[in-house]
Enzyme design. Structure first.
Site, PDB file in Angstrom:
ATOM      1  N   GLU A 159     -21.297  90.953  26.570  1.00  0.00           N
ATOM      2  CA  GLU A 159     -21.801  91.602  25.365  1.00  0.00           C
ATOM      3  C   GLU A 159     -23.146  91.054  24.901  1.00  0.00           C
ATOM      4  OE1 GLU A 159     -18.383  93.426  22.807  1.00  0.00           O
ATOM      5  OE2 GLU A 159     -18.103  91.247  22.858  1.00  0.00           O
ATOM      6  N   HIS A 169     -21.872  87.400  16.718  1.00  0.00           N
ATOM      7  CA  HIS A 169     -20.803  88.366  17.005  1.00  0.00           C
ATOM      8  C   HIS A 169     -19.492  87.609  17.074  1.00  0.00           C
ATOM      9  CE1 HIS A 169     -18.192  91.343  18.607  1.00  0.00           C
ATOM     10  NE2 HIS A 169     -18.071  90.733  19.782  1.00  0.00           N
ATOM     11  N   HIS A 200     -14.884  87.903  16.391  1.00  0.00           N
ATOM     12  CA  HIS A 200     -13.667  88.692  16.205  1.00  0.00           C
ATOM     13  C   HIS A 200     -12.911  88.146  14.993  1.00  0.00           C
ATOM     14  CE1 HIS A 200     -14.012  88.772  20.867  1.00  0.00           C
ATOM     15  NE2 HIS A 200     -14.837  89.636  20.323  1.00  0.00           N
ATOM     16  N   HIS A 231     -12.302  95.532  16.792  1.00  0.00           N
ATOM     17  CA  HIS A 231     -13.002  94.562  17.630  1.00  0.00           C
ATOM     18  C   HIS A 231     -13.480  93.346  16.845  1.00  0.00           C
ATOM     19  CE1 HIS A 231     -16.349  94.053  20.941  1.00  0.00           C
ATOM     20  NE2 HIS A 231     -15.845  92.899  20.561  1.00  0.00           N
TER      21      HIS A 231
END
Length: 232
Positions: free
Chosen positions: A75, A94, A96, A164
């Site tokens: 990613e 980023h 979760h 996500h």
């Protein structure tokens, strides 16, 4: 200058793990000070284990000459495409983070309930891979999906990713880390507040604007504390 940013990137990985925003998964990057068309990101290693030697230089196509056979984050295109579309962004996280997930799948908007998350006011978007690619594994593994996510982010601070996690940006890697931590904390507080009452008083746009004007991108006070806690 980039040497200092790389050191901060290592600390950023450790802080995000210590604060419960990332676990074995998730990643953080910083834009190069020497070349705005490049950014620093590690290879695919758990954030808590990151060392300076794990940090690689990437271009805005997500390519690096430094992989040396090491697995790259699939990613990395999140970071590449956000930096491409947002010249003002210097750091990207980023994660979760668990408290965020309900806000990605329920239609309940994430809004600031305390002054430390004032940056959320009017600055949260939602991205769904279904809109771009239909059924996928939800991972942003291509430039096309990365660009779609960056478009959904727009000029916002946080993009929620359905089922996500989220992407958080900042004017520095320190600010991106701070915002990621306080986004997770706000999600917990908002969920608890809405369990207690259907009537929740959020920050007004005026209150959020004043608080945001007060906040410096170096977030010195909390950064210094989080670094200190790593050594305790």
């Amino acid at each position: 200058m980039d040497d200092q940013l790389i050191e901060e990137l290592v600390l950023a990985n450790h802080i995000l793990f210590a604060q419960g925003v990332v676990d074995a998964f998730g990643h953080v990057s910083v834009r190069s000070a020497a070349d705005p068309n490049r950014f620093w990101l590690t290879w695919a290693v758990a954030p808590a284990l990151v060392q300076k030697s794990d940090v690689l230089s990437f271009d805005l196509d997500g390519n690096t000459p430094d992989a040396a056979g090491r697995e790259l984050y699939s990613e990395r295109f999140i970071h590449a495409e956000v930096y491409r579309s947002r010249p003002d962004v210097m750091g990207v996280v980023h994660s979760h983070s668990p408290a965020i997930i309900p806000f990605t799948v329920t239609g309940v908007g994430l809004r600031p309930v305390w002054h430390m998350s004032a940056f959320l006011e009017g600055s949260v978007s939602l991205f769904d891979t279904q809109d771009t690619a239909g059924d996928t594994d939800l991972l942003i593994k291509t430039p096309v999906l990365g660009a779609a996510l960056a478009t959904a982010l727009g000029d916002a601070t946080v993009a929620l990713m359905r089922g996500h996690g989220n992407v958080v940006v900042g004017r520095s890697v320190r600010e991106a880390v701070s915002r990621a931590i306080y986004t997770e904390a706000n999600a917990k507080l908002q969920a608890e507040s809405q369990r207690l009452s259907a009537r929740v008083t959020f920050l007004t746009p005026g209150e959020a604007k004043l608080m945001n004007a007060y906040t410096r991108p170096d977030v010195r006070r909390q950064w210094d504390l989080w670094v200190r806690e790593l050594s305790e």
